[in-house]
Scaffold this active site. Structure first.
Site, PDB file in Angstrom:
ATOM      1  N   GLY A  92       0.810  -1.213   0.000  1.00  0.00           N
ATOM      2  CA  GLY A  92       0.000   0.000   0.000  1.00  0.00           C
ATOM      3  C   GLY A  92       0.841   1.258   0.000  1.00  0.00           C
ATOM      4  O   GLY A  92       2.069   1.227   0.093  1.00  0.00           O
ATOM      5  N   GLY A  94       2.656   3.785   1.434  1.00  0.00           N
ATOM      6  CA  GLY A  94       3.251   4.033   2.734  1.00  0.00           C
ATOM      7  C   GLY A  94       3.742   5.452   2.918  1.00  0.00           C
ATOM      8  O   GLY A  94       4.054   5.865   4.037  1.00  0.00           O
ATOM      9  N   ARG A  95       3.839   6.214   1.825  1.00  0.00           N
ATOM     10  CA  ARG A  95       4.281   7.606   1.930  1.00  0.00           C
ATOM     11  C   ARG A  95       3.566   8.477   0.896  1.00  0.00           C
ATOM     12  O   ARG A  95       4.084   9.521   0.497  1.00  0.00           O
ATOM     13  CB  ARG A  95       5.792   7.699   1.740  1.00  0.00           C
ATOM     14  CG  ARG A  95       6.281   7.172   0.389  1.00  0.00           C
ATOM     15  CD  ARG A  95       7.771   7.338   0.221  1.00  0.00           C
ATOM     16  NE  ARG A  95       8.208   6.815  -1.063  1.00  0.00           N
ATOM     17  CZ  ARG A  95       8.546   5.553  -1.293  1.00  0.00           C
ATOM     18  NH1 ARG A  95       8.486   4.687  -0.297  1.00  0.00           N
ATOM     19  NH2 ARG A  95       8.941   5.147  -2.484  1.00  0.00           N
ATOM     20  N   LYS A 114       3.594  12.499  -2.946  1.00  0.00           N
ATOM     21  CA  LYS A 114       4.558  11.493  -2.490  1.00  0.00           C
ATOM     22  C   LYS A 114       5.461  12.129  -1.440  1.00  0.00           C
ATOM     23  O   LYS A 114       6.103  13.148  -1.712  1.00  0.00           O
ATOM     24  CB  LYS A 114       5.413  10.980  -3.652  1.00  0.00           C
ATOM     25  CG  LYS A 114       4.687  10.071  -4.619  1.00  0.00           C
ATOM     26  CD  LYS A 114       5.642   9.448  -5.611  1.00  0.00           C
ATOM     27  CE  LYS A 114       6.588   8.469  -4.946  1.00  0.00           C
ATOM     28  NZ  LYS A 114       7.502   7.830  -5.917  1.00  0.00           N
ATOM     29  N   ASP A 126       8.710   6.476   7.935  1.00  0.00           N
ATOM     30  CA  ASP A 126       8.262   7.805   8.358  1.00  0.00           C
ATOM     31  C   ASP A 126       7.308   8.460   7.357  1.00  0.00           C
ATOM     32  O   ASP A 126       6.773   9.538   7.619  1.00  0.00           O
ATOM     33  CB  ASP A 126       9.453   8.724   8.634  1.00  0.00           C
ATOM     34  CG  ASP A 126      10.345   8.951   7.417  1.00  0.00           C
ATOM     35  OD1 ASP A 126       9.940   8.613   6.281  1.00  0.00           O
ATOM     36  OD2 ASP A 126      11.465   9.479   7.593  1.00  0.00           O
ATOM     37  N   ARG A 185      -2.233  -1.136  -9.836  1.00  0.00           N
ATOM     38  CA  ARG A 185      -1.049  -1.949 -10.077  1.00  0.00           C
ATOM     39  C   ARG A 185      -1.421  -3.425 -10.169  1.00  0.00           C
ATOM     40  O   ARG A 185      -2.500  -3.833  -9.711  1.00  0.00           O
ATOM     41  CB  ARG A 185      -0.053  -1.756  -8.929  1.00  0.00           C
ATOM     42  CG  ARG A 185       0.235  -0.288  -8.606  1.00  0.00           C
ATOM     43  CD  ARG A 185       0.726  -0.135  -7.171  1.00  0.00           C
ATOM     44  NE  ARG A 185       0.864   1.266  -6.791  1.00  0.00           N
ATOM     45  CZ  ARG A 185       1.982   1.970  -6.872  1.00  0.00           C
ATOM     46  NH1 ARG A 185       3.081   1.391  -7.339  1.00  0.00           N
ATOM     47  NH2 ARG A 185       2.022   3.230  -6.506  1.00  0.00           N
ATOM     48  N   ASP A 250       4.188  -4.674  -7.604  1.00  0.00           N
ATOM     49  CA  ASP A 250       3.515  -3.457  -7.160  1.00  0.00           C
ATOM     50  C   ASP A 250       4.016  -2.228  -7.902  1.00  0.00           C
ATOM     51  O   ASP A 250       3.482  -1.134  -7.712  1.00  0.00           O
ATOM     52  CB  ASP A 250       3.674  -3.265  -5.651  1.00  0.00           C
ATOM     53  CG  ASP A 250       5.123  -3.297  -5.193  1.00  0.00           C
ATOM     54  OD1 ASP A 250       5.736  -4.370  -5.318  1.00  0.00           O
ATOM     55  OD2 ASP A 250       5.640  -2.276  -4.719  1.00  0.00           O
ATOM     56  N   ASN A 251       5.025  -2.406  -8.756  1.00  0.00           N
ATOM     57  CA  ASN A 251       5.528  -1.312  -9.581  1.00  0.00           C
ATOM     58  C   ASN A 251       5.177  -1.487 -11.054  1.00  0.00           C
ATOM     59  O   ASN A 251       5.775  -0.829 -11.916  1.00  0.00           O
ATOM     60  CB  ASN A 251       7.049  -1.179  -9.445  1.00  0.00           C
ATOM     61  CG  ASN A 251       7.468  -0.738  -8.059  1.00  0.00           C
ATOM     62  OD1 ASN A 251       6.681  -0.156  -7.328  1.00  0.00           O
ATOM     63  ND2 ASN A 251       8.697  -1.033  -7.678  1.00  0.00           N
TER      64      ASN A 251
END
Length: 464
Positions: A92, A94-95, A114, A126, A185, A250-251
């Protein structure tokens, strides 16, 4: 300044198990350092002039996530994926956050931040990005667009006024605004297949067909559409010496766009086994492995479709047969794009040995990929016999000129731009952006020459 983005959100209308709704985490002192005004106009964004300091400050507030524009529906998308061959059932955004979608003359487009802060999918990260990866993606994606390669685009970039901690210590934080035909994706399908959520899989299939393949009739047609766009995309990468670096499932975007510019690079010296990713220690995503990896990823996508195709045995048999079409699709695309590079508009399989002989000589001599093709009709020493055979084919030199860029975003130049930006100087970024977005024009040798030995960069890092 009154900024208006004509949002028309459809992904947000899918069930909430497709995503998590949340806003961006505010940043301390955002400053705009790049804004793609032509792209903004194409997206129908009004009031996006950046002539004054107040305008730039207002844009920085929006494209940092500090201000949510009217009509936005911020959410982090769920997906899964095979990463270097191992399956992770939940990844998912994440950033990243999808702000929403706009309808344009070229079709529907996502607008995504992003580096906008942690989400439920951050996996102890983070959720931030630092200025290096943001600059790399901005330069790479805009260069790819100028080269005619399907790609996500960069709309804006801001610094955040906050450091982010990475292996090399604190780095200046940054956020990229990315535009994509969608962020669906292969891994999005895998997430619901892993949960055996056939309702979500069917909804996602119907949604993807409507958005990207409106002529498709069911899962097999969707698979065929994905194979066609990915065969062409990977052949385009190969024809410009581009190495994605992390071709995880996922890319791989269903839209057929290049997505997720992490440890990616263009080759300087040509060799088919080139690996430029610091995290690809086994060479899984080497330059020459990109076509078979694309085929492997497509097989994983086919597997994810099985639960919605009725009888399992028949579904597996039909899908297994269907994915056999990928190698000939890729071969035709390879001939199309490499044929154009040597001026053969109608290249046939009989021309492959001629093209491969040229590439083989480049590998043996360690020649620069971009410059060797751009120099045609001049050929390297030792290829005199090859040149006679080539000329006998009657190459179209106008096609050669249109198909071979003079400039690519070379890795050592990107690293120099990033170093300057870390020190607070964005003028080298502005200059390089103007050069790589006119790739067929004459350019300063600083941008066309391969790196000197002391400048050579042998790896690139994700480092977001």
């Amino acid at each position: 300044m009154s900024l208006h983005i004509p949002f028309d959100n459809t992904y947000a209308a899918l069930p909430d198990r497709f995503y998590t709704r949340q806003g961006a985490v505010p940043v301390r002192a955002p400053e705009l350092f790049a804004f793609n005004a032509p792209l903004a106009r194409a997206l129908g964004i009004a009031g996006a002039g950046s002539e004054t300091a107040d305008d730039r400050a207002a844009l920085a507030e929006v494209f940092s996530g500090n201000a949510t524009p009217p009509g936005a529906a911020p959410l982090a998308q769920l997906y899964a994926g095979h990463q270097f061959g191992g399956f992770s059932p939940q990844l998912g955004d994440g950033r990243a956050l999808l702000l929403g979608e706009v309808e344009t003359a070229q079709g529907r487009r996502d607008i995504q931040l992003k580096g906008s802060g942690p989400t439920p999918y951050s996996r102890m990260g983070d959720g931030r990005a630092w200025v290096g990866p943001v600059i790399r993606e901005y330069l790479m994606s805009e260069a790819m667009a100028a080269l005619g390669v399907p790609t996500t685009r960069a709309l804006a970039a801001v610094t955040t006024g906050e450091p982010v901690l990475r292996e090399d210590g604190p780095m200046p934080g940054a956020i990229l605004t990315r535009v994509a035909a969608s962020h669906i994706r292969v891994g999005t399908f895998q997430a619901f297949a892993a949960r055996n959520d056939t309702d979500a899989l069917q909804r996602l299939t119907d949604y993807t067909i409507a958005r990207h393949f409106p002529g498709a009739d069911g899962p097999l047609d969707l698979l065929q559409g994905l194979m066609e766009v990915q065969a062409d995309l990977v052949a385009r990468w190969m024809s410009i010496g581009f190495i994605h670096g992390v071709m995880n499932t996922d890319n791989m975007a269903l839209s057929g766009e290049t997505i997720d510019y992490g440890p990616c690079a263009f080759m300087d010296r040509y060799h088919p086994d080139t690996v430029l990713s610091s995290i690809d220690r086994q060479g899984r995503y080497a330059y020459s492995n990109q076509p078979p990896i694309a085929h492997w990823n497509i097989a994983q996508f086919a597997s994810a479709l099985v639960p919605i195709m009725g009888d399992e045995d028949k579904a597996v048999a039909d899908l297994t047969e269907a994915i056999k079409a990928f190698p000939p699709l890729y071969e035709a695309a390879w001939l199309r794009h490499f044929g154009a590079k040597v001026g053969l508009a109608e290249a046939t399989p009989d021309d492959r040995p001629l093209i491969e002989a040229f590439l083989s000589h480049m590998a043996q001599e360690g020649l620069d990929f971009t410059n060797t093709f751009a120099a045609l009709p001049q050929v390297p020493a030792g290829l005199e016999d090859w040149a006679r055979q080539w000329q006998a084919r009657g190459p179209d030199m106008n096609l050669v000129a249109r198909s071979n860029p003079r400039v690519i975003p070379r890795l050592h130049r990107i690293e120099a731009v990033i170093a300057a930006a870390v020190a607070g100087d964005f003028a080298p970024f502005d200059e390089m952006l103007s050069v790589v977005t006119t790739p067929f024009a004459e350019a300063d040798t600083r941008y066309t020459a391969p790196p000197e030995p002391e400048e050579r960069v042998t790896q690139t890092f994700c480092g977001t």
